[in-house]
Design an enzyme around this catalytic site. Structure first.
Site, PDB file in Angstrom:
ATOM      1  N   GLU A   1      47.522  49.221  51.671  1.00 15.74           N
ATOM      2  CA  GLU A   1      48.792  49.735  51.275  1.00 15.74           C
ATOM      3  C   GLU A   1      49.750  50.259  52.265  1.00 15.74           C
ATOM      4  O   GLU A   1      51.102  50.279  52.088  1.00 15.74           O
ATOM      5  CB  GLU A   1      48.236  50.943  50.035  1.00 15.74           C
ATOM      6  CG  GLU A   1      47.482  50.452  48.791  1.00 15.74           C
ATOM      7  CD  GLU A   1      48.237  49.420  47.988  1.00 15.74           C
ATOM      8  OE1 GLU A   1      49.425  49.579  48.115  1.00 15.74           O
ATOM      9  OE2 GLU A   1      47.502  49.000  47.066  1.00 15.74           O
TER      10      GLU A   1
ATOM     11  N   TRP B   1      53.947  43.137  47.733  1.00 17.10           N
ATOM     12  CA  TRP B   1      52.498  42.997  47.702  1.00 17.10           C
ATOM     13  C   TRP B   1      51.973  41.632  47.851  1.00 17.10           C
ATOM     14  O   TRP B   1      50.716  41.489  48.443  1.00 17.10           O
ATOM     15  CB  TRP B   1      52.026  43.680  46.325  1.00 17.10           C
ATOM     16  CG  TRP B   1      50.288  43.528  46.174  1.00 17.10           C
ATOM     17  CD1 TRP B   1      49.699  42.964  45.539  1.00 17.10           C
ATOM     18  CD2 TRP B   1      49.632  44.503  47.380  1.00 17.10           C
ATOM     19  NE1 TRP B   1      48.220  43.357  45.769  1.00 17.10           N
ATOM     20  CE2 TRP B   1      48.042  44.178  47.007  1.00 17.10           C
ATOM     21  CE3 TRP B   1      49.712  45.231  48.378  1.00 17.10           C
ATOM     22  CZ2 TRP B   1      47.149  44.597  47.617  1.00 17.10           C
ATOM     23  CZ3 TRP B   1      48.498  45.740  49.082  1.00 17.10           C
ATOM     24  CH2 TRP B   1      47.345  45.369  48.502  1.00 17.10           C
TER      25      TRP B   1
ATOM     26  N   TYR C   1      43.326  39.537  41.351  1.00 12.63           N
ATOM     27  CA  TYR C   1      43.311  40.776  41.858  1.00 12.63           C
ATOM     28  C   TYR C   1      43.408  42.002  40.925  1.00 12.63           C
ATOM     29  O   TYR C   1      42.792  42.772  41.129  1.00 12.63           O
ATOM     30  CB  TYR C   1      44.548  40.843  43.048  1.00 12.63           C
ATOM     31  CG  TYR C   1      44.810  42.381  43.468  1.00 12.63           C
ATOM     32  CD1 TYR C   1      43.769  43.012  44.477  1.00 12.63           C
ATOM     33  CD2 TYR C   1      45.529  43.013  43.053  1.00 12.63           C
ATOM     34  CE1 TYR C   1      44.143  44.148  44.863  1.00 12.63           C
ATOM     35  CE2 TYR C   1      45.876  44.420  43.506  1.00 12.63           C
ATOM     36  CZ  TYR C   1      45.158  45.028  44.518  1.00 12.63           C
ATOM     37  OH  TYR C   1      45.269  46.137  45.214  1.00 12.63           O
TER      38      TYR C   1
END
Length: 200
Positions: free
Chosen positions: A47, A55, A25
């Site tokens: 988000e 995350w 990522y």
């Protein structure tokens, strides 16, 4: 902001070494300037869902989010109704948070409105980016004046689950700032990408 040498011998932002998924990522997605409306809506939505969570949780469910939210085609998401909300609340492939699900539908409608009013969602979102604050690579921060202004205006415009911390995380992800740490293998390339990026 720290770096750590990974198995390929390159130094990367230390945060991305927690899992293999973080590294890919970090290398392929995070911090590169994006102008595609659908990709920006994906980043904005993920988000927003991350708020209050790690995350890692979001990244592990990213494929589920793509499936459930029609690959983040906000024109389709805007048509979701109460039955879709109930379906998604029961779907374990995503974060089953009713408020965030309904916020995504709300935000999809606002993304369409932004396209109509500004010509593109990208133009609306990038209007908040400060060209004089592109990220130092040395300062650890969770928000910025530009992110605070972005969150304030978007809240006024009706967007949900998009506070100043989420706005800054979005700006990082979308390449509006370059928070790759000094010494990270991707920092110089991201800086070059920022300089060459044609802002919407």
């Amino acid at each position: 902001m720290d770096t750590q040498v990974t198995s390929d011998g390159h130094a990367r932002c230390a945060w991305c070494t927690a899992t293999d998924g973080y590294i890919s990522y970090h290398d392929d997605d995070w911090g590169w300037p994006v102008s595609d409306d659908q990709k920006l809506f994906e980043k904005l939505t993920l988000e927003s869902f991350q708020s209050g969570l790690s995350w890692r949780t979001i990244l592990e469910k990213r494929d589920g989010f793509k499936t459930c939210f029609t690959n983040f085609d906000f024109h389709k998401i805007a048509q979701f109704d109460d039955r879709d909300v109930e379906r998604l609340v029961l779907d374990a492939s995503i974060v089953r948070h009713r408020g965030k699900i309904t916020a995504t539908i709300n935000n999809a409608n606002l993304a369409i409105a932004a396209q109509q009013d500004y010509g593109s969602l990208a133009r609306y979102l990038w209007s908040f980016a400060d060209p004089n604050d592109l990220g130092s690579g040395t300062e650890q921060r969770s928000t910025s004046p530009a992110a605070q202004a972005m969150s304030k205006q978007m809240k006024k415009d009706g967007w949900k689950f998009f506070g100043p911390t989420t706005a800054y995380a979005f700006m990082q992800a979308a390449g509006m700032v370059n928070d790759h740490a000094v010494g990270c293998v991707n920092r110089d390339a991201a800086t070059k990408a920022q300089a060459e990026f044609d802002r919407p």
